[in-house]
Scaffold this motif. Sequence first.
Motif, short mmCIF file in Angstrom:
data_model
loop_
_atom_site.label_atom_id
_atom_site.label_comp_id
_atom_site.label_asym_id
_atom_site.label_seq_id
_atom_site.Cartn_x
_atom_site.Cartn_y
_atom_site.Cartn_z
N PRO A 108 0.78 -1.17 -0.07
CA PRO A 108 -0.08 -0.23 -0.25
C PRO A 108 0.81 1.39 -0.07
N ILE A 109 0.14 2.29 -0.49
CA ILE A 109 0.96 3.70 -0.41
C ILE A 109 1.00 4.17 0.91
N GLU A 110 2.17 5.05 1.02
CA GLU A 110 2.64 5.43 2.58
C GLU A 110 2.95 4.25 3.47
N THR A 111 3.59 3.28 2.99
CA THR A 111 4.24 2.09 3.75
C THR A 111 5.48 1.90 3.35
N SER B 229 11.78 -7.78 5.12
CA SER B 229 11.13 -8.72 5.22
C SER B 229 9.81 -8.38 4.57
N PRO B 230 8.98 -9.29 4.20
CA PRO B 230 7.70 -8.99 3.63
C PRO B 230 6.56 -8.31 4.49
N LEU B 231 6.88 -8.00 5.83
CA LEU B 231 5.99 -7.26 6.52
C LEU B 231 5.76 -5.81 6.37
N VAL B 232 4.97 -5.28 6.08
CA VAL B 232 4.48 -3.99 5.62
C VAL B 232 4.03 -3.26 6.81
N LEU C 129 2.61 -2.31 12.14
CA LEU C 129 2.45 -3.10 11.51
C LEU C 129 1.17 -3.38 10.67
N ILE C 130 1.13 -3.50 9.33
CA ILE C 130 -0.17 -3.39 8.67
C ILE C 130 -0.61 -4.63 8.09
N THR C 131 0.19 -5.23 7.36
CA THR C 131 -0.20 -6.44 6.84
C THR C 131 1.21 -6.88 6.14
N GLN C 132 1.10 -8.14 5.23
CA GLN C 132 2.36 -8.57 4.25
C GLN C 132 2.28 -8.08 2.93
N ALA C 133 3.51 -7.79 2.38
CA ALA C 133 3.60 -7.56 0.89
C ALA C 133 3.16 -8.67 0.12
N VAL C 134 2.76 -8.47 -1.09
CA VAL C 134 2.38 -9.49 -2.33
C VAL C 134 3.52 -9.50 -3.13
N LEU C 135 4.10 -10.74 -3.14
CA LEU C 135 5.15 -10.93 -4.15
C LEU C 135 4.91 -11.59 -5.58
N PHE C 136 5.27 -10.76 -6.56
CA PHE C 136 5.03 -11.43 -8.07
C PHE C 136 6.16 -12.03 -8.66
N PRO C 137 6.24 -12.79 -9.45
CA PRO C 137 7.56 -13.16 -10.29
C PRO C 137 7.81 -11.99 -11.22
#
Length: 143
Positions: A19-22, A34-37, A45-53
């Motif tokens: 998300p924006i501003e994170t 780390s994937p933590l956002v 702590l808000i959420t985890q990041a989404v990873l794409f190939p």
Amino acid sequence: MASGDLPGMIWELMLVARPIETHLSQSSIPGGSSPLVRRDDDNGLITQAVLFPADNVIKEVAAASVTVGVIAGITVGVIAGITVGIVALKATPHVKHRFTDLKSKLNRKSEDTVEAATQKVRPEQPDMGIEEPRSENRRLYAA
């Protein structure tokens, strides 16, 4: 950090969506994330990041780079052609003048050479003691 520094790890290039501003959390491994956002303002702590190939993106970037390279090459070629044309147009009168000067110098030299050769071939006629009558003693009378 190089891939050899972390034995037993698999390395993948991924695109990260968050998300924006994170920002991503700091990893325990120096230089990593780390994937933590977390929120930018309070680091909550808000959420985890989404990873794409990233494979398709890399292919698209490579194709775009080739396209840009071809367009740049064509542009440079066109600009070089225009520059050569302008230089040729500007230089034409000067080159023409130089060729005209050179041509006239060569013509003068060839005329001098022909004249000198003619004088060598035709030596002066020796005087054989025959005198021409003087024109002032000649008079014509009409009857």
